[in-house]
Structures are given as C-alpha cells and as structure tokens.
Write a protein that holds these residues in place. Structure first.
Motif, PDB file in Angstrom:
ATOM      1  N   ALA A  74      11.883  -1.901  -2.992  1.00  0.00           N
ATOM      2  CA  ALA A  74      11.619  -3.194  -2.352  1.00  0.00           C
ATOM      3  C   ALA A  74      10.218  -3.192  -1.770  1.00  0.00           C
ATOM      4  CB  ALA A  74      12.640  -3.449  -1.249  1.00  0.00           C
ATOM      5  N   VAL A  75       9.450  -4.211  -2.132  1.00  0.00           N
ATOM      6  CA  VAL A  75       8.081  -4.347  -1.644  1.00  0.00           C
ATOM      7  C   VAL A  75       8.023  -5.574  -0.744  1.00  0.00           C
ATOM      8  CG1 VAL A  75       5.650  -4.464  -2.303  1.00  0.00           C
ATOM      9  CG2 VAL A  75       7.328  -3.482  -3.895  1.00  0.00           C
ATOM     10  N   SER A  76       7.615  -5.363   0.500  1.00  0.00           N
ATOM     11  CA  SER A  76       7.603  -6.458   1.479  1.00  0.00           C
ATOM     12  C   SER A  76       6.282  -7.188   1.489  1.00  0.00           C
ATOM     13  CB  SER A  76       7.839  -5.913   2.885  1.00  0.00           C
ATOM     14  OG  SER A  76       9.138  -5.415   2.993  1.00  0.00           O
ATOM     15  N   GLY A  77       6.349  -8.483   1.667  1.00  0.00           N
ATOM     16  CA  GLY A  77       5.147  -9.296   1.765  1.00  0.00           C
ATOM     17  C   GLY A  77       5.529 -10.740   1.971  1.00  0.00           C
ATOM     18  N   PRO A  78       4.573 -11.625   1.829  1.00  0.00           N
ATOM     19  CA  PRO A  78       4.883 -13.063   1.990  1.00  0.00           C
ATOM     20  C   PRO A  78       6.027 -13.459   1.051  1.00  0.00           C
ATOM     21  CG  PRO A  78       2.511 -12.714   1.869  1.00  0.00           C
ATOM     22  CD  PRO A  78       3.148 -11.394   1.552  1.00  0.00           C
ATOM     23  N   MET A  79       6.039 -12.873  -0.162  1.00  0.00           N
ATOM     24  CA  MET A  79       7.175 -12.966  -1.077  1.00  0.00           C
ATOM     25  C   MET A  79       7.604 -11.529  -1.349  1.00  0.00           C
ATOM     26  SD  MET A  79       8.983 -14.777  -3.458  1.00  0.00           S
ATOM     27  CE  MET A  79       8.091 -16.270  -3.909  1.00  0.00           C
ATOM     28  N   ASP A  80       8.845 -11.192  -0.998  1.00  0.00           N
ATOM     29  CA  ASP A  80       9.326  -9.839  -1.238  1.00  0.00           C
ATOM     30  C   ASP A  80       9.751  -9.687  -2.696  1.00  0.00           C
ATOM     31  OD1 ASP A  80       9.197  -9.401   1.589  1.00  0.00           O
ATOM     32  OD2 ASP A  80      11.168 -10.334   1.787  1.00  0.00           O
ATOM     33  N   VAL A  81       9.539  -8.510  -3.242  1.00  0.00           N
ATOM     34  CA  VAL A  81      10.023  -8.255  -4.601  1.00  0.00           C
ATOM     35  C   VAL A  81      10.913  -7.009  -4.574  1.00  0.00           C
ATOM     36  CG1 VAL A  81       9.380  -7.693  -6.971  1.00  0.00           C
ATOM     37  CG2 VAL A  81       8.035  -9.345  -5.663  1.00  0.00           C
ATOM     38  N   ALA A 100      -3.109  -2.691   2.655  1.00  0.00           N
ATOM     39  CA  ALA A 100      -4.445  -3.155   2.252  1.00  0.00           C
ATOM     40  C   ALA A 100      -4.355  -3.784   0.864  1.00  0.00           C
ATOM     41  CB  ALA A 100      -5.408  -1.970   2.245  1.00  0.00           C
ATOM     42  N   ASP A 101      -3.123  -3.965   0.381  1.00  0.00           N
ATOM     43  CA  ASP A 101      -2.911  -4.467  -0.978  1.00  0.00           C
ATOM     44  C   ASP A 101      -1.907  -5.611  -0.965  1.00  0.00           C
ATOM     45  OD1 ASP A 101      -4.309  -2.235  -2.668  1.00  0.00           O
ATOM     46  OD2 ASP A 101      -3.077  -1.165  -1.201  1.00  0.00           O
ATOM     47  N   SER A 102      -1.926  -6.401  -2.017  1.00  0.00           N
ATOM     48  CA  SER A 102      -0.979  -7.509  -2.145  1.00  0.00           C
ATOM     49  C   SER A 102       0.296  -7.031  -2.834  1.00  0.00           C
ATOM     50  CB  SER A 102      -1.605  -8.617  -2.983  1.00  0.00           C
ATOM     51  OG  SER A 102      -1.735  -8.168  -4.317  1.00  0.00           O
ATOM     52  N   VAL A 103       1.351  -7.816  -2.679  1.00  0.00           N
ATOM     53  CA  VAL A 103       2.619  -7.480  -3.333  1.00  0.00           C
ATOM     54  C   VAL A 103       2.426  -7.422  -4.852  1.00  0.00           C
ATOM     55  CG1 VAL A 103       4.983  -8.281  -3.779  1.00  0.00           C
ATOM     56  CG2 VAL A 103       4.029  -8.441  -1.472  1.00  0.00           C
ATOM     57  N   GLY A 104       1.700  -8.385  -5.385  1.00  0.00           N
ATOM     58  CA  GLY A 104       1.498  -8.417  -6.831  1.00  0.00           C
ATOM     59  C   GLY A 104       0.856  -7.143  -7.366  1.00  0.00           C
ATOM     60  N   SER A 144       0.824  -1.213   0.000  1.00  0.00           N
ATOM     61  CA  SER A 144       0.000   0.000   0.000  1.00  0.00           C
ATOM     62  C   SER A 144       0.858   1.264   0.000  1.00  0.00           C
ATOM     63  CB  SER A 144      -0.935   0.009   1.218  1.00  0.00           C
ATOM     64  OG  SER A 144      -1.958  -0.951   1.069  1.00  0.00           O
ATOM     65  N   GLU A 145       1.966   1.214   0.709  1.00  0.00           N
ATOM     66  CA  GLU A 145       2.841   2.389   0.751  1.00  0.00           C
ATOM     67  C   GLU A 145       3.473   2.651  -0.617  1.00  0.00           C
ATOM     68  OE1 GLU A 145       3.891   1.735   5.510  1.00  0.00           O
ATOM     69  OE2 GLU A 145       5.234   0.937   3.952  1.00  0.00           O
ATOM     70  N   ILE A 146       3.907   1.587  -1.274  1.00  0.00           N
ATOM     71  CA  ILE A 146       4.537   1.747  -2.591  1.00  0.00           C
ATOM     72  C   ILE A 146       3.517   2.268  -3.606  1.00  0.00           C
ATOM     73  CG2 ILE A 146       5.662   0.489  -4.479  1.00  0.00           C
ATOM     74  CD1 ILE A 146       7.432   0.963  -1.941  1.00  0.00           C
ATOM     75  N   ILE A 147       2.302   1.739  -3.524  1.00  0.00           N
ATOM     76  CA  ILE A 147       1.231   2.171  -4.426  1.00  0.00           C
ATOM     77  C   ILE A 147       0.891   3.647  -4.200  1.00  0.00           C
ATOM     78  CG2 ILE A 147      -1.247   1.875  -4.877  1.00  0.00           C
ATOM     79  CD1 ILE A 147      -0.784  -1.186  -4.435  1.00  0.00           C
ATOM     80  N   ALA A 148       0.782   4.029  -2.924  1.00  0.00           N
ATOM     81  CA  ALA A 148       0.441   5.420  -2.614  1.00  0.00           C
ATOM     82  C   ALA A 148       1.576   6.359  -3.028  1.00  0.00           C
ATOM     83  CB  ALA A 148       0.143   5.571  -1.115  1.00  0.00           C
TER      84      ALA A 148
END
Lengths: 270, 270, 270
Positions: free
Chosen positions: C161-168, C139-143, C121-125
């Motif tokens: 870098a986007v953090s989540g269950p799988m980082d990208v 509130a959003d998925s990494v994908g 959500s931070e990267i999207i915003a």
C-alpha cells in the motif's frame, strides 16, 4: 475529610508525582496529572529513579511496556520509596501470561504496594485466581474480582482498587464503591493507566491510602461524567476530560455516588 | 529580518528538525513542529542519530528521560552536528541533582550548544549557581536566573533562553525579552520541551541563532495567546495551540512585545 | 464483502491488534485503533512480543524508532506471527540511508510481510529503486512508486500500500486505488503510522489481506474527510478524526472512491 477537601489538598500541595509508566500513555498521564493540579515527573531510568522516589510525594509503577531498563528502574524506585516512606501504586497492566511483567508484578507484591489498581482480569490474575484478560482489556466483571481483591489486600496489606462501571476499593479492614464515570474512558488509551497517577497524587497528599484512593476514583469519575456530556466521541472526550479535571469542584464530585462499607465481603454480598 | 519573515522562512524551508527528546513529549513535540510548518524527525538511536544530524537543518537534544541508548545517541548526534555545522539546542530538563542527566548536561556544555533553553531553575543549576527545581518545575523566577544565563552565554558562546511569564534570551553580546504567552503552557506536558524543537527549527532556517531564538519565542507566545482565548482548560488549550501555530501570522505576532537590549545586564537592571 | 461490512467485522471482533511501533506515535496509534473499535496492545519487549503475536489477530511492525530492544522484539514477534498464522504489516518508516532500520527492513522482507505500507519514497527505497525521502516525509509521488510497489508485491507475495493524495494498493494479482482523505493527516504525527495499525486490525478480521487493506484505507479516508470538515487546523483535526473513526458508517464510506483494477500496471497506466 471530604473528597472535595482531598482534591484541594492535592492542588495546594501540587503533589510531586513520580510516574514510571508505559510508553503508550506517558503524555496523557502527565497531562491528566497536571490537569488535576499535581506535578508529574517521569523519571524511569536506573541511577535516577531511586533518588527521585525519595523526594516525590507519591510513586506510580505501571507495567505496561516493561523494558529491561524500566524493570530495573522500578525496583530501584520502589526500594527507595519504601525506605523514604513514599506511598506507591502498582498497576499490573496485562499481567497473567506475559512473562516479564508477570514475574515483576509478583516480585513487587512482596514489597507490599501501598495501592494496587487494575481491571478485574488483572486483579484476578495477580491474586493467582485466573489467567488474565484479553490483551490489555478485562475479560471479567468487577464482581467476579472481589475475592481476588480481598485476598491481595489481606496478604499484602494493600488498598486494592478494581476499575469498572462501578469501581470497588478494598482495604484489609474497609471497602467502598464509587459509581459514575464514563465508558468512553475505555476508548482512550491511558484512561485506566492515568488513574494510577491520580491515585499516587492523592496518596502523596493525604495520610490514609484508602481514603486517598476513594477520593481519586470519585474525582476521576466526576470529571469523566462532565467530559462525556461535552463530547462527541473518544477524541473530544479526552480533551474535555482534561478540561474537566482542571475545573472539577464540589458540584460535580458530590453527584458521584460513594458508598462505604466497614464490614466484610460476606455482609456486603447480602 | 522581522519575526514574520522568520516564520515564513521556517515554513518555506519546512526545516528538517531532528529531535532527540524525552518519551513523555515526543508526540506533542512532533505535532508542534508540524503545526509550525517544519518537518520533525525523532531519530534517537545509536548508529542512526549521527548520520541524521548531518543532514538535518537543526537538532534538539532534550534530557528529560535519558536512557543509556539516548545518552549515547545524543553524544553521537551532537558530535556529528558540530562537524556538519548543524545548529543544536540543549534542553537540560530537571538538571541538578539527578545524576545521569546532570553529568550529560555538563558534558554537552563543553561541546558549546548553539542554544540552551530551560526554565529558571534549570538554567541556574546548569550554571552551577543552584541545585535545580522541584521535579520538572522551576522553583525560581526568571529574574533570578539572569546571572546564570549570562555566565553560560559567556563561557560557552551559546544563546541562552530562560522561559517564564516574560522570556529572556541572552547572547554573549545581546539580549531580548519576549512577553505574552499563556500560563496554560505550564499545564500541558511538553509546553516547554516543544519550544526546544521550535527553536531548533528556527535556527535551521535563519543564520543568526539569537534572532532565531527570539523569533521562536515570539511565535510560540503569539500562538499561545491566541489559543488561550479559544480554550476552556488545558485539554482544549493544547488542541487550540496546534491550530494557532499553523495559522499564526503578522497580526498575532506583532501583538507580542519584544524588547531588544544591546547592552550588559547592569544597564538592563536600571 | 463490502467495506461497510468489513468495518463491522473489525468492530464485532474487537480485533486484538498487536502494535510494535515508534515512540512518537504510540498514544495516537492506540487511540486510532480504539476509536475504530479494535483492541490495541503495544507489547514490544523481548520475551513477551513473540507470545503476544501468537494470540493477536494482527500485528504491526513499524520501524520509526528502532531501539535494539525493539529490533529484537520485532524479529521475535514476526517469527511467532508466521508460525501462528497471524497476519503482519511492515511499515518501513524513513527506510533508505539510516542503517539500523534499513537493515532490519530488508531482513523483514525476506520473512514475507502480509502487507507493506509506506509513503512513496519508503516504498521506492525498500524496493531498491531509490534512496529514500527527506526525513520521514516522502520526496516522491505515488505514481512514481508503482514499479517499486509491484516489484515488492511480486518478490515477496505481499500486498503493498502506497499512501498519498490517492492511495494505491497492489497485490501480486490485483490492484486498487482509494481516493478521498485529507492532507491534514500529514500534519498530525502518526497520521500515516496509525494507518498501519488499522490495516493490521482489518487483516485480523478478514480473510483476504488485499481486501482488508483496501477497506482499511477507505475507512481511514472517510474518517479523515469527515474530520477535516469539522476542524480548524491540525490540532482539532486529530481530535475530530478520532471522533469520526468511532462513528464512521455507510454514508461516509460510500462517498470514498475505490477503483479496482484486476490487471497489470501497463494497462492501468493507459
């Protein structure tokens, strides 16, 4: 007075320990002070810090993150502490080239701290004998800070404590070394800073700041040794250290080597 | 609604819990709130605190280290909370003689907090019945704070919670006592302050602030009892407490004694 | 360079990691950085932050609790970092609708961060593709954040870098994904924020920010997996995570899946 009776005095008094410290270590410092058996309070704003320093048993001023509000609060607190006779500790974190803390540290020196505690680089920089460490870490050995510590003790009438593998505590007329401890304390943020609060708690419970500072270091070292034996790394060490501080007694404290030298450096150096 | 279903409500909603709290306990408070299953956010600056209070489920205002920025942010947040209908908790840490927090606490009272929580000395001082505690510690018993708590509840329409070996929660028309817990909570910094965030999370998930406050205390006590049984001192207790909060369920909660009294003090005192 | 040699480089250098971060996570961030083997320093006031950024190996700027003092200190530090060539990380915590952090984040983007890290959500915003998350949570998925991450990487030349269950991790010309880790990191305050400091430490030890960021994530994930296997909840996980970071070696790191894709998103998406 033995160190064990000193610890008992801190616990019986539940020494009211006023801490103005950096934002990184406030929680750990409070937990260390509570585990010791003292009562911490972080009153670090202008308009309250002075009033609290008057009623506290001891005061810590730590310069790790000196916002403008904290700088003013520290001066207010120290002025009140002096008037009220509250013993106070100066911990000049990372003093040397960073300008606000360095200027404030020198201003505080003139107010004659009861105790000054720091790592070797901080003590050397504070005495004007060097430029400071690498960030918040020391770049110097305890031995190399002896002349600086002596100079501070003589000029400002303070007890000066230098932390390291062997701690050295120097008063204008006495000195002691305290062994033991754990290198894991350097891997936990606030491992040094919280010792400043412990010194303030002991100074608030005992009449003699030199004895109080020695007892604080010995108690801290005893708890750290006990904790290291029960930990698998810096995380579990920090937890075990709080448990150990709350339980530390004669058996652990008596295992810590404390050597007193009632002479001058030149003789110690032999 | 049972306390167990109340806990479930907090977890299902992941109550967005806005905390403006003191610098000593921010990390522990956030960890407690997360462990409970709620979602904490510490938005404590002017220009953001009001906007966030409008969207939060519940708000905590804790006066432990009230910098000028925080004092203004608290007023901004509470004003917005009132407009938006966000329930809010006042924790008047060390209120009494320290001037900024004491003035702010009285200003906040006039804004009618949803819940007021504190130790006995804080509740007594806030009600104008005494001068406060010793630092952040209480100097009074829960029993001695009953009249003060009642007075606050009646004057400001608040639910008032007094922490101690037996917690008492008083609303203008109801009261309850909650047993259990652990004295080790007083040896961990934030042990009381984090309860304020838990109350805010419950108030953000349930319609009735009195029921929410009772459920918050019972859940907290249940987790504390479980944690004490698994700890060796204040360090390991704090760790076990977070584990326990995240796992606490019907079995633990039902073991906590909760007594409701739908009458006036005089009768309770019989 | 392998990830294991990257970790070794951080430890040998004891990378001096300048952190300007939020008040909730300062202690945990410092402890994570220390456990990794780097040397953290939180210098976050005007008049000191710039001087320190010049001598640090890497700088973290985290917008979680951006007081006016911190906002000015961050700009001072970043300006100095740019002049001195110090790599710097932007963590735009809860960016979106909260006005001070959002304005500052956009101002910092124009200064072209070496690395930007955040939740989806931070990267999207930050990229202007959405309004942000729920409090500090995504509130959003990494994908769903891939296009936003690519846009930021291209426009500002940053590694994102986007953090989540799988980082990208996305650089203008490369990308990688890092698996493993533990969901318990989201139940410990600072679980994401401290990763920013770890990235800064790696960037301060390696020449290539993309490789450094990938290595930081893989090391973090490896320690988190190890910690989860030794914990009973979020409290004991945080403790075990610090122990694990200090001990993590080839065996754990090699178990983490790291996939490099030297192509564009469209192809990855196949």
């Amino acid at each position: 007075m033995t160190i064990c009776t000193a610890v008992q005095a801190v616990r019986e008094r539940a020494a009211l320990t006023h801490c103005i410290t950096n934002s990184v270590v406030t929680g750990f410092t409070a937990n260390v002070t509570l585990a010791l058996g003292a009562s911490p309070a972080m009153v670090d704003i202008v308009g309250e810090a002075g009033d609290f320093a008057r009623v506290a048993d001891g005061l810590l001023t730590n310069l790790g993150t000196p916002t403008p509000e904290q700088r003013a609060a520290i001066l207010e607190a120290v002025t009140a502490a002096q008037e009220a006779g509250t013993p106070w500790v100066l911990d000049p974190v990372a003093v040397g080239s960073l300008k606000h803390r360095t200027a404030l540290a020198h201003q505080l020196l003139e107010l004659r701290p009861t105790v000054i505690r720091g790592n070797p680089s901080e003590i050397i920089a504070l005495a004007g004998f060097g430029v400071g460490g690498r960030g918040v870490d020391t770049a110097d050995s305890v031995g190399s800070a002896m002349a600086a510590a002596e100079s501070l003790a003589e000029r400002f009438g303070s007890t000066v404590a230098v932390s390291g593998p062997m701690d050295v505590i120097i008063a204008p007329d006495r000195r002691a070394s305290v062994g033991g401890g754990s290198a894991l304390l350097t891997k936990v943020t606030g491992g040094g800073c919280a010792l400043g609060a412990v010194i303030a708690a002991f100074c608030g419970s005992l009449a003699d700041p030199f004895e109080a500072t020695v007892a604080a270091h010995a108690t801290y070292s005893a708890a750290a040794e006990l904790a290291e034996s029960r930990s698998q790394g810096p995380g579990s060490f920090a937890v075990a250290f709080l448990d150990a501080l709350s339980a530390v007694g004669p058996e652990q404290i008596e295992s810590i080597s404390v050597d007193y030298v009632n002479t001058r450096t030149e003789e110690l150096a032999r």
